[in-house]
Scaffold this active site. Sequence first.
Site, PDB file in Angstrom:
ATOM      1  N   LYS A   1      17.759  43.665  20.557  1.00  0.00           N
ATOM      2  CA  LYS A   1      16.443  43.083  20.416  1.00  0.00           C
ATOM      3  C   LYS A   1      15.646  42.454  20.788  1.00  0.00           C
ATOM      4  O   LYS A   1      16.594  41.465  20.676  1.00  0.00           O
ATOM      5  CB  LYS A   1      16.548  43.858  18.665  1.00  0.00           C
ATOM      6  CG  LYS A   1      15.007  43.516  18.093  1.00  0.00           C
ATOM      7  CD  LYS A   1      15.010  44.891  17.793  1.00  0.00           C
ATOM      8  CE  LYS A   1      12.920  45.614  17.297  1.00  0.00           C
ATOM      9  NZ  LYS A   1      12.514  45.156  18.829  1.00  0.00           N
TER      10      LYS A   1
ATOM     11  N   LYS B   1      19.716  34.984  16.449  1.00  0.00           N
ATOM     12  CA  LYS B   1      18.543  35.232  15.510  1.00  0.00           C
ATOM     13  C   LYS B   1      18.709  36.129  14.792  1.00  0.00           C
ATOM     14  O   LYS B   1      18.830  36.130  12.858  1.00  0.00           O
ATOM     15  CB  LYS B   1      17.549  35.207  16.002  1.00  0.00           C
ATOM     16  CG  LYS B   1      15.884  35.034  15.617  1.00  0.00           C
ATOM     17  CD  LYS B   1      14.701  35.447  15.911  1.00  0.00           C
ATOM     18  CE  LYS B   1      14.415  34.572  16.939  1.00  0.00           C
ATOM     19  NZ  LYS B   1      13.194  34.261  17.576  1.00  0.00           N
TER      20      LYS B   1
ATOM     21  N   LYS C   1      15.976  40.355  25.853  1.00  0.00           N
ATOM     22  CA  LYS C   1      14.098  40.378  26.109  1.00  0.00           C
ATOM     23  C   LYS C   1      14.300  40.636  27.030  1.00  0.00           C
ATOM     24  O   LYS C   1      14.859  40.954  28.108  1.00  0.00           O
ATOM     25  CB  LYS C   1      14.332  37.927  26.288  1.00  0.00           C
ATOM     26  CG  LYS C   1      13.241  38.641  26.052  1.00  0.00           C
ATOM     27  CD  LYS C   1      13.049  37.681  24.383  1.00  0.00           C
ATOM     28  CE  LYS C   1      11.823  36.887  24.305  1.00  0.00           C
ATOM     29  NZ  LYS C   1      11.293  36.762  22.674  1.00  0.00           N
TER      30      LYS C   1
ATOM     31  N   THR D   1       5.824  36.968  12.344  1.00  0.00           N
ATOM     32  CA  THR D   1       6.211  35.834  12.678  1.00  0.00           C
ATOM     33  C   THR D   1       5.853  34.251  11.684  1.00  0.00           C
ATOM     34  O   THR D   1       6.103  33.749  11.399  1.00  0.00           O
ATOM     35  CB  THR D   1       5.981  35.481  14.347  1.00  0.00           C
ATOM     36  OG1 THR D   1       6.509  36.823  14.501  1.00  0.00           O
ATOM     37  CG2 THR D   1       6.471  33.738  14.772  1.00  0.00           C
TER      38      THR D   1
ATOM     39  N   ASN E   1      -1.037  34.609  18.530  1.00  0.00           N
ATOM     40  CA  ASN E   1      -0.211  35.221  17.707  1.00  0.00           C
ATOM     41  C   ASN E   1      -0.232  34.719  16.177  1.00  0.00           C
ATOM     42  O   ASN E   1      -0.273  34.494  14.929  1.00  0.00           O
ATOM     43  CB  ASN E   1       0.639  36.235  18.204  1.00  0.00           C
ATOM     44  CG  ASN E   1       1.000  37.042  17.174  1.00  0.00           C
ATOM     45  OD1 ASN E   1       0.431  36.576  16.080  1.00  0.00           O
ATOM     46  ND2 ASN E   1       0.400  39.000  16.904  1.00  0.00           N
TER      47      ASN E   1
ATOM     48  N   SER F   1      10.189  43.618  12.608  1.00  0.00           N
ATOM     49  CA  SER F   1      10.993  45.029  13.426  1.00  0.00           C
ATOM     50  C   SER F   1      11.440  45.387  13.397  1.00  0.00           C
ATOM     51  O   SER F   1      11.529  46.899  13.636  1.00  0.00           O
ATOM     52  CB  SER F   1      11.012  44.301  14.888  1.00  0.00           C
ATOM     53  OG  SER F   1       9.887  43.522  15.393  1.00  0.00           O
TER      54      SER F   1
HETATM   55  P1  NAD Z   1       0.482  34.681  22.667  1.00  0.00           P
HETATM   56  O1  NAD Z   1      -0.293  34.654  24.004  1.00  0.00           O
HETATM   57  O2  NAD Z   1      -0.286  34.781  21.674  1.00  0.00           O
HETATM   58  O3  NAD Z   1       0.169  33.311  22.204  1.00  0.00           O
HETATM   59  C1  NAD Z   1       0.522  31.761  23.291  1.00  0.00           C
HETATM   60  C2  NAD Z   1      -0.536  30.401  22.815  1.00  0.00           C
HETATM   61  O4  NAD Z   1      -0.084  29.755  23.179  1.00  0.00           O
HETATM   62  C3  NAD Z   1      -1.776  31.137  23.252  1.00  0.00           C
HETATM   63  O5  NAD Z   1      -2.826  30.333  22.545  1.00  0.00           O
HETATM   64  C4  NAD Z   1      -1.804  30.186  24.325  1.00  0.00           C
HETATM   65  O6  NAD Z   1      -3.188  29.874  25.001  1.00  0.00           O
HETATM   66  C5  NAD Z   1      -0.672  28.531  23.915  1.00  0.00           C
HETATM   67  N1  NAD Z   1      -0.562  28.420  24.589  1.00  0.00           N
HETATM   68  C6  NAD Z   1       0.203  28.360  25.921  1.00  0.00           C
HETATM   69  N2  NAD Z   1       0.737  26.911  26.968  1.00  0.00           N
HETATM   70  C7  NAD Z   1       0.027  26.108  25.865  1.00  0.00           C
HETATM   71  C8  NAD Z   1      -0.002  24.828  26.479  1.00  0.00           C
HETATM   72  N3  NAD Z   1       0.819  24.196  26.850  1.00  0.00           N
HETATM   73  N4  NAD Z   1      -0.316  24.186  25.054  1.00  0.00           N
HETATM   74  C9  NAD Z   1      -1.062  24.546  23.630  1.00  0.00           C
HETATM   75  N5  NAD Z   1      -1.154  25.700  23.827  1.00  0.00           N
HETATM   76  C10 NAD Z   1      -0.449  26.725  25.104  1.00  0.00           C
HETATM   77  O7  NAD Z   1       1.990  33.972  21.725  1.00  0.00           O
HETATM   78  P2  NAD Z   1       3.105  34.173  20.740  1.00  0.00           P
HETATM   79  O8  NAD Z   1       3.313  35.542  20.303  1.00  0.00           O
HETATM   80  O9  NAD Z   1       2.419  33.449  19.354  1.00  0.00           O
HETATM   81  O10 NAD Z   1       4.187  33.017  20.882  1.00  0.00           O
HETATM   82  C11 NAD Z   1       4.405  32.184  21.025  1.00  0.00           C
HETATM   83  C12 NAD Z   1       5.922  31.713  21.028  1.00  0.00           C
HETATM   84  O11 NAD Z   1       6.286  31.891  19.567  1.00  0.00           O
HETATM   85  C13 NAD Z   1       6.503  31.970  21.833  1.00  0.00           C
HETATM   86  O12 NAD Z   1       7.090  31.404  21.636  1.00  0.00           O
HETATM   87  C14 NAD Z   1       7.390  33.000  21.352  1.00  0.00           C
HETATM   88  O13 NAD Z   1       8.420  33.513  21.519  1.00  0.00           O
HETATM   89  C15 NAD Z   1       7.274  32.604  19.819  1.00  0.00           C
HETATM   90  N6  NAD Z   1       7.674  33.911  19.129  1.00  0.00           N
HETATM   91  C16 NAD Z   1       6.282  34.806  18.572  1.00  0.00           C
HETATM   92  C17 NAD Z   1       7.004  36.313  18.183  1.00  0.00           C
HETATM   93  C18 NAD Z   1       5.446  37.092  18.028  1.00  0.00           C
HETATM   94  O14 NAD Z   1       6.549  37.988  17.076  1.00  0.00           O
HETATM   95  N7  NAD Z   1       4.935  37.408  18.737  1.00  0.00           N
HETATM   96  C19 NAD Z   1       8.255  36.282  17.501  1.00  0.00           C
HETATM   97  C20 NAD Z   1       8.428  35.288  17.397  1.00  0.00           C
HETATM   98  C21 NAD Z   1       9.682  33.847  18.151  1.00  0.00           C
END
Ligand code: NAD
Length: 422
Positions: free
Chosen positions: A68, A92, A104, A188, A219, A348
């Site tokens: 997953k 996780k 992944k 999340t 997100n 999920s």
């Molecule tokens: P996303 O693409 O929706 O958002 C990422 C954000 O980070 C954007 O606003 C982008 O502009 C910003 N960003 C990128 N580089 C940056 C920097 N140098 N400084 C400041 N901001 C920066 O992605 P997401 O889904 O929110 O995921 C974010 C993190 O959370 C990732 O590490 C992802 O693996 C982790 N995550 C997400 C989920 C999920 O369900 N979406 C679940 C578990 C973990």
Amino acid sequence: MSDDLLRDAGRRLDAACELSDVSDETLTRLRQPASSLKVSVPVRMDDGSLRIFPGYRVRYDSTRGPAKGGIRYHPRVDVDEVTTLAFWMTFKTALMDLPFGGGKGGVTVDPKGLSMAELERLSRGYVAAVADTIGPDVDVPAPDVATNELVMGWMADEYAKIRRQSVPAVITGKPLAVGGSHGRSTATSDGAFHVLHTLREQLLADMESPRAAIQGFGNAGANLASALSDHGYRVVAVSDSSAAVHDPGGLNIERLREHKNQTGALTAPPVGEELTDPDDLMGLEVDVLIPAALEGAIHEANAEQVKARVVLEVANGPVTSAADQILDDLGVVVVPDILANAGGVTVSWFEWIQNRQGDRWDPDTVNTRLEARMVKETRNVAQVAEERDVPLRSAAYVVALERLSEAMDATGTAAIFSDGGG
Ligand code: NAD
């Protein structure tokens, strides 16, 4: 950078092994991924030209169930990054006691440079390229950085066309209309909120309105900013890849979200002041610092600037192992990613169950079950940390490793075979 990540992941595995009594075979099996696929995704661009994008799908381990893990679109994606993310997913899912292993995927692409139609062709092309290695009982993708429910919807549709049947449980994070779950888009951030709330008594007991700064306004980060400001926290700074916005009195998050939705960036914000150097967000006077963007945000060179009491790792791998040591020395408590951001994979799992049962849970059922699972596993980690006198990350890895080891040993160990199988 990403080979450093992989080495870092290996170090955390070694550290967890030293704290728990797991078989050598478990360690041997967890040192490398079960399978690693590299594909080339051809995409017809809007101007008629053809571009090929490298894509990956790594299944790290499936002992506890189907792999997953999300699919990431980012220019920095490579096999080492995807492998590290799949390794973290393995821990996780075990930590949350879900019937999954870890996987992944990713595509090396700057999605901001693609039109909507090109993004759809890329997403469908990626699924066509990995279709033989994913499936509801094998490997179940989900969203990650720069992939959202629209992308998951295209991918589920493409998979259904390839198989010539509807298979909604092949992918999670889909739109509600095509088998998505209530609560997935905020899962999340909701999960991270429950983790922080469960630990609040222990970590922020004397604070009426704790101050938070969040790096990453996507997100996970933007939804968490809303949840925190709705529950009495003062969110004093947020940033995305374009800018960082600060107001020591607390930001109006809904205004910032509207601005980001309308303009696509935090630049020229309607509230607060833009920080000249967005990286200064890491050193602000706050109680909770929340890296919610990408890996390696807090590293050896900036960890000493951190003034927060608590770092809540909403991103995957935002604190390097060198920075971990520095934060520990400073007395900063790090709430590890495999716990803090596990709400996404938990909902999920709910979506996968609903798809397999042909059912639809109402929002209350999803929220109640998510909260119950997050609180239970957070308490479990906190208890192990206290009993063994180790940081929360070590405790989380120990819990996950022991569950993985139990499952691996149940499939056979050297001891069983050398005893003659009796
Ligand atoms: P996303 O693409 O929706 O958002 C990422 C954000 O980070 C954007 O606003 C982008 O502009 C910003 N960003 C990128 N580089 C940056 C920097 N140098 N400084 C400041 N901001 C920066 O992605 P997401 O889904 O929110 O995921 C974010 C993190 O959370 C990732 O590490 C992802 O693996 C982790 N995550 C997400 C989920 C999920 O369900 N979406 C679940 C578990 C973990």
